[in-house]
Design an enzyme around this catalytic site. Sequence first.
Site, PDB file in Angstrom:
ATOM      1  N   ASP A  48     -12.448 -27.228 -16.865  1.00  0.00           N
ATOM      2  CA  ASP A  48     -13.052 -27.060 -18.191  1.00  0.00           C
ATOM      3  C   ASP A  48     -11.965 -27.046 -19.253  1.00  0.00           C
ATOM      4  OD1 ASP A  48     -15.671 -25.707 -19.747  1.00  0.00           O
ATOM      5  OD2 ASP A  48     -13.730 -25.051 -20.519  1.00  0.00           O
ATOM      6  N   TYR A  53      -8.599 -26.855 -27.773  1.00  0.00           N
ATOM      7  CA  TYR A  53      -7.487 -26.242 -27.048  1.00  0.00           C
ATOM      8  C   TYR A  53      -6.195 -27.037 -27.243  1.00  0.00           C
ATOM      9  CZ  TYR A  53     -11.288 -24.025 -24.347  1.00  0.00           C
ATOM     10  OH  TYR A  53     -12.410 -23.346 -23.951  1.00  0.00           O
ATOM     11  N   LYS A  82     -15.395 -30.264 -24.781  1.00  0.00           N
ATOM     12  CA  LYS A  82     -16.236 -29.789 -25.878  1.00  0.00           C
ATOM     13  C   LYS A  82     -15.895 -30.528 -27.165  1.00  0.00           C
ATOM     14  CE  LYS A  82     -15.726 -25.345 -23.593  1.00  0.00           C
ATOM     15  NZ  LYS A  82     -14.438 -25.653 -22.913  1.00  0.00           N
ATOM     16  N   HIS A 115     -18.855 -26.996 -29.090  1.00  0.00           N
ATOM     17  CA  HIS A 115     -17.994 -25.835 -28.877  1.00  0.00           C
ATOM     18  C   HIS A 115     -18.505 -24.593 -29.607  1.00  0.00           C
ATOM     19  CE1 HIS A 115     -13.529 -24.749 -27.903  1.00  0.00           C
ATOM     20  NE2 HIS A 115     -14.341 -23.737 -27.704  1.00  0.00           N
TER      21      HIS A 115
END
Length: 294
Positions: A48, A53, A82, A115
């Site tokens: 994931d 990120y 996401k 997200h």
Amino acid sequence: MNLKLDSTVTLNNGVKMPQLGMGVWKVNNSGAAQSVEWALKHGYKAIDTAKQYGNEPGVGKGLQQGFADNGLKREDIFLTTKIFNGDQGYQSVLDNFEGQLKDLQTDYVDLLLIHWPVDGTYLDTWRALETIYKSGKARAIGVSNFNIERLQDILKHGSIKPAVNQMEFHPLCQEVDIKNFCDEHDIYLEAWSPLGGGSVLKDPRLQQIADKYNKSVAQVILRWDLQRGIITIPKSVHEERIVQNADVYDFELNEDDIEEINGLDTDKRSLWYGDFFWSGNPDGYKDSVEDWKD
């Protein structure tokens, strides 16, 4: 290899998703690449990540190396990413998603999530996810950090039901109402931050339960997730911890211990709507391989 890591749940569109995987939140590109390589080496089937990120290129590199080292193919792994909050909106999502696939070195993802429910755009974003799903570039679509009101909005205005709602979920933050709503509507709850940080791992009540089973507190929490039907994605950048997090299939919590852990809920979230970053990459990680710090 721990074959139990092949254990899956069936999403509401029939797609099978591993119930235990590995997340890479707050990991830079180099760290993500190494963690993913280790995860695949030790039998993990689900990874994931997220554009926010800043480590999708690292995940892509780690996947390719892990495939080569372990004789795996892309279809052997369940990959989640996401939509970046700053990319939300129908056309913007479609325009930017191709870049995410390029960074991940794949032509599809297994699960694509919104997200955060950025107000004013998340319904248009959901329409874009439906378009991506129908194109075959996402095998399932869902949301993350959606409360009941926003989930109802998606169910009312969308044509495809979310398969997953990824939430902060751990013994101190159990999102009981949202979990019940998801169960009623055949939406799987997936836990981000399942180990809840230091305050949870140091809880003496959890330590007492862990001692009884000769397991760590982290292993007890992950086992509790599995027995409650939660999809869970613990994060680690240490190979031995990645292995330990998967060593949760040789014991079973009894009902009394499950109820005791259920009773620890304080509805204490580490991050919620008023706190999240959405206008940029909050940790400053570089998206370009050329910018990695080895």
